[in-house]
Design a protein around this motif. Structure first.
Motif, short mmCIF file in Angstrom:
data_model
loop_
_atom_site.label_atom_id
_atom_site.label_comp_id
_atom_site.label_asym_id
_atom_site.label_seq_id
_atom_site.Cartn_x
_atom_site.Cartn_y
_atom_site.Cartn_z
N GLY A 8 -11.97 -4.13 34.91
CA GLY A 8 -11.32 -3.64 33.70
C GLY A 8 -11.31 -2.11 33.72
N LEU A 9 -10.31 -1.52 33.10
CA LEU A 9 -10.21 -0.06 33.03
C LEU A 9 -9.69 0.33 31.66
N ILE A 54 -5.34 -0.16 28.60
CA ILE A 54 -6.20 -1.32 28.90
C ILE A 54 -5.62 -2.05 30.11
N LYS A 55 -6.36 -2.06 31.21
CA LYS A 55 -5.86 -2.69 32.43
C LYS A 55 -6.95 -3.54 33.08
N ASP A 92 -12.70 -6.75 23.76
CA ASP A 92 -12.40 -8.16 23.53
C ASP A 92 -11.62 -8.73 24.72
N TYR A 93 -10.66 -7.96 25.20
CA TYR A 93 -9.83 -8.40 26.32
C TYR A 93 -10.65 -8.56 27.59
N PHE A 94 -11.51 -7.59 27.88
CA PHE A 94 -12.32 -7.65 29.09
C PHE A 94 -13.28 -8.85 29.06
N GLN A 95 -13.82 -9.12 27.88
CA GLN A 95 -14.74 -10.25 27.76
C GLN A 95 -14.01 -11.58 27.93
N ARG A 96 -12.84 -11.69 27.29
CA ARG A 96 -12.07 -12.93 27.37
C ARG A 96 -11.57 -13.19 28.79
N GLU A 97 -11.22 -12.12 29.51
CA GLU A 97 -10.71 -12.26 30.87
C GLU A 97 -11.83 -12.28 31.91
N GLN A 98 -13.07 -12.17 31.44
CA GLN A 98 -14.26 -12.28 32.29
C GLN A 98 -14.20 -11.33 33.51
#
Length: 405
Positions: A76-77, A90-91, A130-136
């Motif tokens: 994640g970045l 957010i990438k 939230d995105y980084f957690q959901r995308e693991q």
């Protein structure tokens, strides 16, 4: 809401530093902590690297992300501000967050947004985590916005911290001396978390040592890098390679599988891997047009020094800035003999071009005025001769408005 309506909601309802300046800055973590609690604390469910500093945060973040991607990790970045599209912030492995996720996220927590009243930056940090957690993701590289101690990103407990350097910027919020600014940036140092210092000064070194000692955090001074990337690379990127390598070595010590080949390949391909933009970016070759987001004295000094080496003819400088910059110091480093095209971006924080021109004349620098960035570039193209160069710089927001970026 549509994606466009969602962005309009975020931009108009939530205070945004990039648009209105200091009034949007929340020197407090309360809102972020509340948002994290509403989202079941996603920041505690992925590993991270935290980066602060006056200059070089973005390039360092992209460099580290590129290395870890090359090593096979899902990375994640989170960086700010964006240049063209909100989703640039957010990438994961260089792919920007999907517009549908942005819509869904705002819809999911709209009632909490109405209740908590977070700033634009606070909500984007929450969205990223939230995105980084959901995308693991395996790990996320997180760049601070302003400062560090009270920055919204400073709720994470990272694997490693990096403080790139300390210079005079955002002094109205972070302090008017280097040691005060260093103390704010060093606020990202956590208990028992190693911290890499990219550059130290006599005023800042004691601050870093004391705060690291208070947190029983190993302090690592970055050495000079031996990497020599191919092609045209910004000198300030090269300056940050020591810190990037030191962070990588610390990750290896912690058990991450990263080799010297991963480091070399990651840095060589950082633009393609992460979508890094606006760092000595060649937009056209005939005439040579380069865009760079450098916006304070230290960054611009390095940029102008490198440009003198690159430019074989006359420099055509398209320059705009925002209201809170040290113009007096900036004017002293603008290359002599350059053709100046003053301009401004469309954000409310932009310094009006007429005022910029007046200030320039007061310091012995004259130039033509253009209220539109691309008008200034078009005018420069009409005057440019073979071997001349057009450089667009001074503000992230000026670069963001360049056609074709």
């Amino acid at each position: 809401m549509t994606y466009e309506e969602t962005l309009e909601y975020l931009y108009t309802r939530l205070p945004m530093y990039q648009r209105i300046g200091k009034k949007a800055y929340k020197a407090d973590l309360t809102n972020t902590i509340k948002l994290m609690e509403q989202l079941n604390n996603p920041h505690k469910k992925f590993k991270s690297i935290h980066i602060a500093g006056t200059n070089g945060k973005g390039t360092s973040a992209h460099g580290i992300a590129a290395i870890l991607q090359t090593a096979g990790y899902k990375v994640g970045l989170y960086t700010s501000p964006h240049l063209k599209n909100f989703t640039e912030r957010i990438k994961i492995n260089g792919i920007e967050v999907f517009e549908d996720f942005v819509i869904d996220f705002v819809d999911r927590i709209r009632s909490q947004i109405e209740d908590i009243q977070p700033s634009f930056f606070e909500i984007t940090v929450a969205m990223a985590f939230d995105y980084f957690q959901r995308e693991q993701v395996d790990i996320a590289v997180i760049e601070t916005g302003l400062g560090g101690r009270l920055d919204s990103t400073n709720v994470i407990t990272p694997e490693v911290c990096l403080i790139t350097n300390i210079g005079y910027d955002h002094m109205d919020m972070l302090g008017d001396t280097l040691d005060k600014i260093a103390a704010e940036k060093a606020g990202i140092i956590k208990k028992h978390v190693p911290v890499v210092i990219g550059e130290t000064l006599p005023e800042t070194e004691p601050v870093f040592k004391q705060i690291a000692e208070n947190n029983q955090a190993t302090l690592i001074k970055a050495g000079n890098s031996t990497l020599k990337p191919q092609g045209m690379v910004a000198d300030y990127f090269l300056k940050n390679l020591g810190g990037i390598e030191s962070v990588t070595k610390e990750l290896v010590r912690l058990g991450w599988n990263v080799t010297s080949n991963h480091i070399t390949a990651g840095i060589e391909n950082v633009n393609d891997l992460t979508g890094l933009k606006g760092r000595l970016q060649i937009l056209e070759k005939d005439p040579l047009v380069i865009a760079d987001v450098s916006h304070n004295v230290d960054g611009l000094k390095l940029l102008f020094t490198q440009v003198k080496e690159i430019c074989n003819g006359k420099l055509h400088l398209v320059f705009g800035t925002v209201k809170d910059k040290d113009l007096k110091s900036i004017f002293t480093i603008i290359p002599k003999g350059a053709e100046i095209y003053w301009t401004q971006s469309a954000v409310p924080r932009a310094l009006p071009v007429e005022e910029l021109a007046i200030q320039g004349v007061m310091h012995g620098i004259e130039g033509d005025c253009f209220k539109q960035v691309n008008d200034a570039i078009r005018n420069a193209k009409e005057k440019v001769q073979p071997d001349d160069m057009i450089l667009v710089t001074g503000s992230t927001f000026v670069v963001a408005e360049v056609d074709g970026l």
